[in-house]
Design an enzyme around this catalytic site. Sequence first.
Site, PDB file in Angstrom:
ATOM      1  CE1 TYR B 152      -3.463   2.828   1.034  1.00  0.00           C
ATOM      2  CE2 TYR B 152      -1.601   3.423   2.638  1.00  0.00           C
ATOM      3  CZ  TYR B 152      -3.140   3.766   1.802  1.00  0.00           C
ATOM      4  OH  TYR B 152      -3.995   4.947   2.364  1.00  0.00           O
ATOM      5  CB  ALA B 153       3.723   2.047   1.803  1.00  0.00           C
TER       6      ALA B 153
END
Lengths: 134, 245
Positions: B152-153
């Site tokens: 996600y990051a």
Amino acid sequence: MQLEEVLENVKTVIDNSIGFPAKDIELEQTLFDELGIDSIDLVDILFELEHLYGIELKISDIESQARERLGDQPYEIDGVITPEGLKVISEFMTEVNPEKFVEGLTVHQLVQLFTVHSLCKIVLYRIDEEANKT
Amino acid sequence: MDLKLQDKIVLITGATGGIGRQIAEDFEKEGAKVLVVYRNLQKFEKLTEANPTITGYHCDLLKTDDIKKMIKLIVEDHKRIDILVNCAGAVVEAPFAIVDEDQIEKMLDINLKSVMYLTKAILKPMVLQKEGSIVNVSSITAQKGGRGIVAYASAKAGLDAFTRSLAIEMGRKNIRINGVRPGAISTDMSKTLKERAENYIAEATILGRFGNPKEVSKGVLFLASNETASFITGTTLNIDGGFML
């Protein structure tokens, strides 16, 4: 659709996009070197033409045709157009001086050879494709 | 201050979520015509119960043909698209070493690829109308990273690079692209984070608390408006209560 009709529209669109006077635009002029168009200008020139004709244009259409004709033979290796690729692409781009298709020409450099005529041919190709679909 | 967003055509993704919903409602309050892209009809109906003038377009943002059809329809219906807010996102928490590959793909698809696909399609009407403003909702994790949210990051960091690079390309066409990086915001999406690490986040955030969706939305509207941000492009604004300091 005739080349002359497309040419008039291409000239107008180029004039609107970069301010190069339509009356001074010639069929054989190169888009990048002689008219001073850059790749971002080309975006709205293509979008305007797409909008005008209700088609979707791809600058890679000419190369796609060359790849298709070559079949299993490679069109390019690591971005450099193969001798077979050069032969076929020069047959598709008869509007460009054949001497420009030199050994070592890259896919990226090919776009630099595009002329006003090349752009017209891309438009005409897509119009024909659309007409054949219907 | 009048943001001069009256009658602007605004397309928002992720508007059924906490932050996206707030953004949609705030644009409505400013007098904009709000269009939202949705996948889940029930969630969309819940949104329109309270906001009946919001118009919805059903679309899978990973299907480029569907996106093109939707954009064509919107332009037919509304003649133009002034503002795009890319707010759709999703997070699955798991240590990267044991996360399923399809979850990695899903994180990149939802948080980055779908944004690229939709934005690419919307550039055509924006170029033709010679004006446009795009705001991407990123995350503070794009800078900070985070345990259990590696993919996600990474996708959000990619989104930040997308914002900067596209701004460089489209500036001459009078299209501005900016972003916001929310920190810890109280939404359903951050519920588990809040349960697990509320004290740590409150301590690490200079303002000592979670933010709320309204505080993110204010930043989005500021960047979207030509009245307030006409000379801002390529920027991603941290809305994190000072978490990154």
